[in-house]
Write an enzyme that holds these catalytic residues in place. Sequence first.
Site: not given
Ligand code: PGA
Ligand code: ZN
Length: 419
Positions: A40, A153, A161-162, A203, A240, A283, A310, A335, A363, A386
Amino acid sequence: AISQVIGRQILDSRGNPSVEVDVVLADGSSGRAAVPSGASTGANEAVELRDGDPRRFHGRGVSNAVAAVNGEVADAVTGLDAEEQALIDTTMIDLDGTKEKGRLGANAILGVSLAVAKAAAAAHRQPLYRYVGGAGARLLPVPMMNIINGGAHADNPLDFQEFMIAPVGAPTFSEAVRMGSEVFHTLRRELAGAGHSTNVGDEGGFAPDFADADEALTFVVRAIEKSGYRPGTDLAVCLDPASSEFFHDGAYVYAGEKRTRAVDEHIDYLLELAGRYPITSIEDPMAEDDFTGWKRLTARAGDRLQLVGDDVFCTDADRLTSGIEERYANAILVKVNQIGTLTETLRTVETAHRAGYRVVMSHRSGETEDTTIADLAVATGCGQIKTGSLSRSDRTAKYNQLLRIEEELGRTARYAGAV
Ligand code: PGA
Ligand code: ZN
Protein backbone atom coordinates in the site's frame (compact mmCIF):
# COMPACT_ATOMS: atom_id res chain seq x y z
CA ALA A 1 37.81 2.77 2.31
CA ILE A 2 35.22 0.84 0.30
CA SER A 3 36.91 -1.87 -1.75
CA GLN A 4 33.93 -3.87 -3.04
CA VAL A 5 30.20 -3.40 -3.60
CA ILE A 6 28.26 -6.52 -4.48
CA GLY A 7 24.56 -6.45 -5.35
CA ARG A 8 22.38 -9.52 -5.77
CA GLN A 9 18.76 -10.44 -6.27
CA ILE A 10 17.14 -12.23 -3.32
CA LEU A 11 13.52 -12.95 -2.33
CA ASP A 12 11.40 -10.97 0.10
CA SER A 13 8.74 -12.32 2.47
CA ARG A 14 6.11 -12.37 -0.28
CA GLY A 15 8.43 -14.32 -2.57
CA ASN A 16 9.13 -11.32 -4.78
CA PRO A 17 12.64 -10.33 -5.85
CA SER A 18 14.46 -7.71 -3.81
CA VAL A 19 17.92 -6.18 -3.71
CA GLU A 20 20.62 -7.26 -1.27
CA VAL A 21 24.01 -5.53 -1.09
CA ASP A 22 27.34 -6.47 0.48
CA VAL A 23 29.89 -3.72 1.05
CA VAL A 24 33.46 -4.77 1.83
CA LEU A 25 36.13 -2.39 3.14
CA ALA A 26 39.88 -2.46 2.59
CA ASP A 27 40.41 -3.67 6.19
CA GLY A 28 38.15 -6.69 5.51
CA SER A 29 35.14 -5.38 7.46
CA SER A 30 31.84 -5.83 5.69
CA GLY A 31 28.16 -4.96 5.90
CA ARG A 32 25.06 -6.49 4.33
CA ALA A 33 21.64 -4.92 3.82
CA ALA A 34 18.44 -6.11 2.12
CA VAL A 35 15.73 -3.79 0.84
CA PRO A 36 12.03 -4.10 1.81
CA SER A 37 8.98 -3.47 -0.39
CA GLY A 38 5.51 -2.02 0.26
CA ALA A 39 2.07 -3.02 -1.05
CA SER A 40 0.00 0.00 0.00
CA THR A 41 2.63 2.45 -1.16
CA GLY A 42 2.37 6.22 -1.06
CA ALA A 43 2.17 8.02 -4.41
CA ASN A 44 5.30 10.06 -3.63
CA GLU A 45 7.66 7.33 -2.54
CA ALA A 46 11.12 7.02 -4.05
CA VAL A 47 11.01 4.69 -7.06
CA GLU A 48 11.38 0.97 -6.53
CA LEU A 49 12.95 -0.07 -9.83
CA ARG A 50 11.41 -3.25 -11.28
CA ASP A 51 12.46 -4.83 -14.57
CA GLY A 52 8.94 -5.13 -15.98
CA ASP A 53 9.94 -8.19 -18.03
CA PRO A 54 6.80 -10.37 -17.88
CA ARG A 55 8.82 -13.52 -18.61
CA ARG A 56 10.78 -13.20 -15.37
CA PHE A 57 9.17 -12.99 -11.91
CA HIS A 58 5.96 -11.66 -13.53
CA GLY A 59 7.76 -8.41 -14.27
CA ARG A 60 8.90 -7.91 -10.70
CA GLY A 61 12.59 -8.77 -11.19
CA VAL A 62 15.18 -6.28 -9.93
CA SER A 63 18.08 -7.22 -12.17
CA ASN A 64 18.41 -3.65 -13.48
CA ALA A 65 18.69 -2.30 -9.93
CA VAL A 66 21.24 -4.99 -9.12
CA ALA A 67 23.18 -4.12 -12.28
CA ALA A 68 23.21 -0.48 -11.17
CA VAL A 69 24.68 -1.50 -7.82
CA ASN A 70 27.38 -3.65 -9.40
CA GLY A 71 28.13 -1.14 -12.14
CA GLU A 72 27.62 2.62 -11.84
CA VAL A 73 27.17 2.78 -8.07
CA ALA A 74 30.12 0.51 -7.31
CA ASP A 75 32.31 2.62 -9.61
CA ALA A 76 31.20 5.85 -7.92
CA VAL A 77 31.64 4.81 -4.28
CA THR A 78 34.61 2.43 -4.40
CA GLY A 79 37.58 4.11 -2.72
CA LEU A 80 35.40 6.41 -0.61
CA ASP A 81 35.68 6.27 3.17
CA ALA A 82 32.71 4.27 4.53
CA GLU A 83 32.43 6.71 7.46
CA GLU A 84 31.48 9.42 4.99
CA GLN A 85 27.82 8.35 4.95
CA ALA A 86 26.46 11.73 3.82
CA LEU A 87 29.06 12.03 1.07
CA ILE A 88 28.33 8.53 -0.20
CA ASP A 89 24.56 9.06 -0.13
CA THR A 90 24.87 12.42 -1.87
CA THR A 91 27.15 10.88 -4.48
CA MET A 92 24.50 8.27 -5.28
CA ILE A 93 21.68 10.84 -5.33
CA ASP A 94 23.67 13.00 -7.78
CA LEU A 95 24.65 9.99 -9.87
CA ASP A 96 20.99 9.01 -10.19
CA GLY A 97 20.10 12.55 -11.19
CA THR A 98 16.31 12.26 -10.75
CA LYS A 99 14.17 13.59 -7.91
CA GLU A 100 12.57 10.22 -7.19
CA LYS A 101 15.69 8.04 -7.63
CA GLY A 102 14.05 6.48 -10.65
CA ARG A 103 17.08 5.95 -12.87
CA LEU A 104 19.23 3.72 -10.65
CA GLY A 105 16.33 2.80 -8.38
CA ALA A 106 15.83 3.67 -4.72
CA ASN A 107 16.09 -0.05 -4.04
CA ALA A 108 19.65 -0.04 -5.48
CA ILE A 109 20.64 3.15 -3.63
CA LEU A 110 19.15 2.16 -0.27
CA GLY A 111 20.82 -1.25 -0.31
CA VAL A 112 24.22 0.38 -0.74
CA SER A 113 23.49 3.17 1.74
CA LEU A 114 22.56 0.78 4.57
CA ALA A 115 25.32 -1.73 3.76
CA VAL A 116 27.89 1.09 3.91
CA ALA A 117 26.70 2.07 7.40
CA LYS A 118 26.88 -1.53 8.56
CA ALA A 119 30.38 -1.98 7.13
CA ALA A 120 31.54 1.23 8.82
CA ALA A 121 30.03 0.07 12.12
CA ALA A 122 31.84 -3.26 11.75
CA ALA A 123 35.11 -1.44 11.07
CA HIS A 124 34.58 0.48 14.31
CA ARG A 125 33.71 -2.79 16.08
CA GLN A 126 30.45 -1.19 17.13
CA PRO A 127 26.87 -2.39 16.85
CA LEU A 128 24.94 -0.41 14.24
CA TYR A 129 22.68 1.35 16.77
CA ARG A 130 25.72 2.76 18.58
CA TYR A 131 27.66 3.67 15.42
CA VAL A 132 24.68 5.63 14.09
CA GLY A 133 23.26 6.85 17.41
CA GLY A 134 26.34 7.44 19.54
CA ALA A 135 27.04 6.53 23.16
CA GLY A 136 23.65 7.84 24.32
CA ALA A 137 21.62 5.42 22.19
CA ARG A 138 19.87 3.26 24.78
CA LEU A 139 16.11 3.79 24.38
CA LEU A 140 14.22 0.64 23.31
CA PRO A 141 11.06 1.45 21.32
CA VAL A 142 7.48 0.54 22.18
CA PRO A 143 6.47 -1.96 19.50
CA MET A 144 3.16 -1.53 17.66
CA MET A 145 2.32 -5.16 16.97
CA ASN A 146 -0.04 -5.75 14.08
CA ILE A 147 -2.16 -8.70 15.23
CA ILE A 148 -5.07 -8.35 12.79
CA ASN A 149 -4.39 -7.74 9.10
CA GLY A 150 -6.86 -6.39 6.56
CA GLY A 151 -6.85 -4.04 3.59
CA ALA A 152 -4.15 -4.65 1.00
CA HIS A 153 -2.39 -7.12 3.32
CA ALA A 154 -5.07 -9.79 3.51
CA ASP A 155 -7.89 -11.36 1.50
CA ASN A 156 -10.64 -10.59 4.00
CA PRO A 157 -13.33 -7.88 3.81
CA LEU A 158 -11.72 -5.65 6.46
CA ASP A 159 -11.36 -2.13 5.09
CA PHE A 160 -8.76 -1.10 7.66
CA GLN A 161 -5.29 -2.49 7.10
CA GLU A 162 -3.84 -2.86 10.60
CA PHE A 163 -5.06 -3.44 14.15
CA MET A 164 -2.12 -3.19 16.52
CA ILE A 165 -1.35 -3.58 20.20
CA ALA A 166 1.33 -1.49 21.95
CA PRO A 167 2.55 -2.77 25.34
CA VAL A 168 2.93 0.73 26.81
CA GLY A 169 2.77 -0.54 30.40
CA ALA A 170 5.64 -3.01 30.08
CA PRO A 171 8.70 -2.28 32.23
CA THR A 172 11.18 -3.49 29.60
CA PHE A 173 11.27 -4.35 25.91
CA SER A 174 11.52 -8.08 26.58
CA GLU A 175 8.43 -7.90 28.80
CA ALA A 176 6.68 -6.01 26.00
CA VAL A 177 7.47 -8.91 23.65
CA ARG A 178 6.15 -11.41 26.18
CA MET A 179 2.91 -9.47 26.63
CA GLY A 180 2.43 -9.11 22.89
CA SER A 181 3.09 -12.79 22.29
CA GLU A 182 0.63 -13.81 25.00
CA VAL A 183 -2.11 -11.59 23.60
CA PHE A 184 -1.40 -12.89 20.08
CA HIS A 185 -1.85 -16.49 21.23
CA THR A 186 -4.93 -15.67 23.29
CA LEU A 187 -6.38 -14.02 20.21
CA ARG A 188 -5.70 -17.15 18.18
CA ARG A 189 -7.60 -19.21 20.74
CA GLU A 190 -10.51 -16.75 20.82
CA LEU A 191 -10.74 -16.67 17.05
CA ALA A 192 -10.65 -20.44 16.76
CA GLY A 193 -13.28 -20.72 19.50
CA ALA A 194 -15.58 -18.41 17.57
CA GLY A 195 -15.13 -20.42 14.38
CA HIS A 196 -12.92 -17.84 12.66
CA SER A 197 -9.88 -18.57 10.50
CA THR A 198 -6.51 -18.24 12.23
CA ASN A 199 -4.56 -17.92 8.97
CA VAL A 200 -2.23 -14.92 8.89
CA GLY A 201 -1.76 -12.02 6.47
CA ASP A 202 1.37 -10.40 5.03
CA GLU A 203 2.54 -8.99 8.36
CA GLY A 204 1.83 -12.10 10.42
CA GLY A 205 -1.41 -10.90 12.00
CA PHE A 206 -4.60 -12.94 11.81
CA ALA A 207 -6.83 -12.27 8.82
CA PRO A 208 -10.32 -13.53 9.74
CA ASP A 209 -13.40 -12.63 7.72
CA PHE A 210 -14.43 -9.79 9.99
CA ALA A 211 -17.16 -7.51 8.72
CA ASP A 212 -15.82 -4.25 10.15
CA ALA A 213 -13.38 -2.53 12.51
CA ASP A 214 -15.74 -2.93 15.45
CA GLU A 215 -15.61 -6.69 15.24
CA ALA A 216 -11.80 -6.66 15.02
CA LEU A 217 -11.43 -4.23 17.93
CA THR A 218 -13.81 -6.26 20.09
CA PHE A 219 -11.64 -9.35 19.62
CA VAL A 220 -8.42 -7.39 20.24
CA VAL A 221 -9.67 -5.90 23.51
CA ARG A 222 -11.06 -9.24 24.65
CA ALA A 223 -7.69 -10.91 23.90
CA ILE A 224 -5.91 -8.27 26.01
CA GLU A 225 -8.33 -8.82 28.91
CA LYS A 226 -8.29 -12.61 28.69
CA SER A 227 -4.50 -12.50 28.80
CA GLY A 228 -4.80 -10.83 32.19
CA TYR A 229 -3.90 -7.31 31.04
CA ARG A 230 -5.68 -3.98 31.30
CA PRO A 231 -6.63 -2.52 27.90
CA GLY A 232 -5.26 1.00 27.60
CA THR A 233 -3.01 0.73 30.65
CA ASP A 234 -0.89 -2.33 29.92
CA LEU A 235 -1.54 -2.51 26.20
CA ALA A 236 -2.92 0.30 24.06
CA VAL A 237 -4.55 -0.22 20.68
CA CYS A 238 -3.29 1.45 17.50
CA LEU A 239 -4.80 1.54 14.01
CA ASP A 240 -3.48 1.97 10.50
CA PRO A 241 -6.57 2.20 8.26
CA ALA A 242 -4.21 3.06 5.35
CA SER A 243 -6.94 5.42 4.20
CA SER A 244 -5.31 6.36 0.87
CA GLU A 245 -6.28 2.88 -0.30
CA PHE A 246 -10.02 3.55 -0.09
CA PHE A 247 -10.33 7.28 -0.76
CA HIS A 248 -12.06 7.73 -4.10
CA ASP A 249 -13.57 10.89 -5.60
CA GLY A 250 -13.42 12.81 -2.34
CA ALA A 251 -15.01 10.16 -0.12
CA TYR A 252 -14.00 7.11 1.87
CA VAL A 253 -15.37 4.00 0.20
CA TYR A 254 -15.62 1.15 2.70
CA ALA A 255 -15.95 -1.75 0.25
CA GLY A 256 -16.04 -4.42 2.96
CA GLU A 257 -18.79 -2.64 4.86
CA LYS A 258 -20.48 -1.77 1.56
CA ARG A 259 -20.92 1.89 2.50
CA THR A 260 -19.30 5.22 1.75
CA ARG A 261 -18.43 7.86 4.31
CA ALA A 262 -17.92 11.52 3.43
CA VAL A 263 -14.76 13.10 4.83
CA ASP A 264 -16.44 14.38 8.00
CA GLU A 265 -18.33 11.13 8.51
CA HIS A 266 -15.05 9.25 8.22
CA ILE A 267 -13.48 11.55 10.83
CA ASP A 268 -16.49 11.15 13.12
CA TYR A 269 -16.29 7.38 12.76
CA LEU A 270 -12.57 7.28 13.63
CA LEU A 271 -13.11 9.48 16.67
CA GLU A 272 -16.08 7.41 17.75
CA LEU A 273 -13.92 4.26 17.58
CA ALA A 274 -11.18 6.04 19.52
CA GLY A 275 -13.78 6.91 22.15
CA ARG A 276 -15.13 3.38 22.49
CA TYR A 277 -11.81 1.52 22.46
CA PRO A 278 -8.45 2.29 24.13
CA ILE A 279 -6.97 3.65 20.89
CA THR A 280 -3.96 5.95 21.31
CA SER A 281 -2.60 6.21 17.77
CA ILE A 282 -4.04 6.24 14.25
CA GLU A 283 -1.76 6.10 11.22
CA ASP A 284 -2.95 7.41 7.87
CA PRO A 285 -6.40 8.21 9.27
CA MET A 286 -6.82 10.38 6.18
CA ALA A 287 -5.75 9.79 2.58
CA GLU A 288 -2.43 11.16 1.32
CA ASP A 289 -4.16 13.81 -0.83
CA ASP A 290 -6.98 14.68 1.59
CA PHE A 291 -5.17 17.65 3.13
CA THR A 292 -8.33 19.36 4.34
CA GLY A 293 -9.36 16.14 6.07
CA TRP A 294 -5.93 15.86 7.68
CA LYS A 295 -6.13 19.43 8.97
CA ARG A 296 -9.65 19.00 10.27
CA LEU A 297 -8.88 15.79 12.14
CA THR A 298 -5.66 17.19 13.59
CA ALA A 299 -7.46 20.29 14.83
CA ARG A 300 -10.17 18.15 16.44
CA ALA A 301 -8.04 15.40 18.01
CA GLY A 302 -4.34 16.19 17.63
CA ASP A 303 -3.99 16.99 21.33
CA ARG A 304 -5.20 13.57 22.50
CA LEU A 305 -4.48 11.12 19.69
CA GLN A 306 -1.21 10.32 17.99
CA LEU A 307 -1.89 10.93 14.29
CA VAL A 308 0.86 9.31 12.24
CA GLY A 309 1.55 10.39 8.67
CA ASP A 310 2.76 7.55 6.45
CA ASP A 311 1.65 8.00 2.80
CA VAL A 312 1.15 11.74 3.32
CA PHE A 313 4.85 12.30 4.19
CA CYS A 314 6.63 9.35 2.54
CA THR A 315 9.58 9.89 4.96
CA ASP A 316 10.40 13.09 3.05
CA ALA A 317 11.67 15.98 5.23
CA ASP A 318 10.21 18.59 2.87
CA ARG A 319 6.75 16.99 2.85
CA LEU A 320 6.96 16.74 6.63
CA THR A 321 7.88 20.42 6.86
CA SER A 322 4.70 21.28 4.94
CA GLY A 323 2.69 19.19 7.37
CA ILE A 324 4.27 20.95 10.33
CA GLU A 325 3.54 24.36 8.81
CA GLU A 326 0.01 23.50 7.74
CA ARG A 327 -0.71 21.73 11.02
CA TYR A 328 -1.62 18.23 10.07
CA ALA A 329 -0.61 15.02 11.84
CA ASN A 330 1.60 15.09 14.93
CA ALA A 331 3.81 12.11 14.18
CA ILE A 332 5.52 10.50 11.20
CA LEU A 333 6.06 6.93 10.10
CA VAL A 334 9.64 6.46 8.89
CA LYS A 335 10.31 3.86 6.22
CA VAL A 336 13.86 3.82 4.87
CA ASN A 337 12.83 2.72 1.39
CA GLN A 338 10.28 5.51 0.99
CA ILE A 339 13.18 7.97 0.74
CA GLY A 340 16.10 5.76 -0.22
CA THR A 341 19.18 6.73 1.83
CA LEU A 342 20.19 6.62 5.49
CA THR A 343 21.25 10.28 5.42
CA GLU A 344 17.84 11.47 4.25
CA THR A 345 16.10 9.15 6.73
CA LEU A 346 18.06 10.66 9.63
CA ARG A 347 17.32 14.16 8.38
CA THR A 348 13.59 13.41 8.37
CA VAL A 349 13.78 12.07 11.94
CA GLU A 350 15.64 15.21 13.00
CA THR A 351 13.08 17.47 11.32
CA ALA A 352 10.29 15.66 13.15
CA HIS A 353 11.96 15.77 16.53
CA ARG A 354 12.77 19.46 16.23
CA ALA A 355 9.07 20.19 15.60
CA GLY A 356 7.89 17.97 18.45
CA TYR A 357 6.47 15.38 16.05
CA ARG A 358 6.81 11.82 17.22
CA VAL A 359 8.55 9.22 15.07
CA VAL A 360 7.63 5.59 14.45
CA MET A 361 10.34 3.51 12.76
CA SER A 362 8.67 1.09 10.36
CA HIS A 363 9.05 -2.05 8.26
CA ARG A 364 7.21 -2.66 4.96
CA SER A 365 4.64 -5.35 4.30
CA GLY A 366 7.26 -7.04 2.09
CA GLU A 367 10.28 -7.62 4.31
CA THR A 368 13.41 -9.73 4.57
CA GLU A 369 15.56 -11.11 7.37
CA ASP A 370 17.34 -7.74 7.49
CA THR A 371 17.02 -6.09 10.91
CA THR A 372 18.48 -2.63 10.24
CA ILE A 373 15.31 -0.81 11.36
CA ALA A 374 15.60 -2.31 14.86
CA ASP A 375 19.01 -0.67 15.22
CA LEU A 376 17.77 2.58 13.68
CA ALA A 377 14.92 2.77 16.19
CA VAL A 378 17.45 2.63 19.04
CA ALA A 379 19.97 4.85 17.23
CA THR A 380 17.44 7.65 16.78
CA GLY A 381 15.83 7.13 20.20
CA CYS A 382 12.49 7.54 18.44
CA GLY A 383 10.64 5.48 21.03
CA GLN A 384 8.31 3.51 18.74
CA ILE A 385 8.66 0.79 16.12
CA LYS A 386 6.11 -0.86 13.86
CA THR A 387 7.33 -4.21 12.63
CA GLY A 388 4.40 -6.54 12.40
CA SER A 389 2.93 -9.36 14.38
CA LEU A 390 4.32 -12.04 16.67
CA SER A 391 4.68 -14.56 13.87
CA ARG A 392 6.66 -14.89 10.62
CA SER A 393 10.44 -14.63 10.86
CA ASP A 394 10.54 -11.50 8.67
CA ARG A 395 8.64 -9.76 11.52
CA THR A 396 10.08 -11.48 14.60
CA ALA A 397 13.65 -10.94 13.29
CA LYS A 398 13.32 -7.26 14.24
CA TYR A 399 11.92 -8.04 17.70
CA ASN A 400 14.69 -10.57 18.21
CA GLN A 401 17.33 -8.00 17.27
CA LEU A 402 15.84 -5.55 19.77
CA LEU A 403 15.98 -8.28 22.45
CA ARG A 404 19.69 -8.69 21.69
CA ILE A 405 20.24 -4.93 21.85
CA GLU A 406 18.42 -4.72 25.18
CA GLU A 407 20.57 -7.54 26.54
CA GLU A 408 23.75 -5.89 25.32
CA LEU A 409 22.81 -2.52 26.86
CA GLY A 410 22.17 -4.32 30.14
CA ARG A 411 21.11 -2.05 32.95
CA THR A 412 21.67 1.08 30.89
CA ALA A 413 18.76 0.09 28.62
CA ARG A 414 15.55 2.05 28.97
CA TYR A 415 12.16 1.15 27.55
CA ALA A 416 10.18 3.98 25.99
CA GLY A 417 6.85 2.84 27.45
CA ALA A 418 8.04 3.14 31.00
CA VAL A 419 9.67 6.57 30.79
P1 PGA B 1 3.10 -1.23 3.06
O1 PGA B 1 2.18 -1.11 4.34
O2 PGA B 1 4.46 -1.60 3.47
O3 PGA B 1 2.37 -2.28 2.26
O4 PGA B 1 3.05 0.13 2.38
C1 PGA B 1 2.61 -0.63 5.57
C2 PGA B 1 1.88 0.61 5.98
O5 PGA B 1 0.96 1.09 5.30
O6 PGA B 1 2.23 1.16 7.02
ZN1 ZN C 1 0.72 2.86 6.90
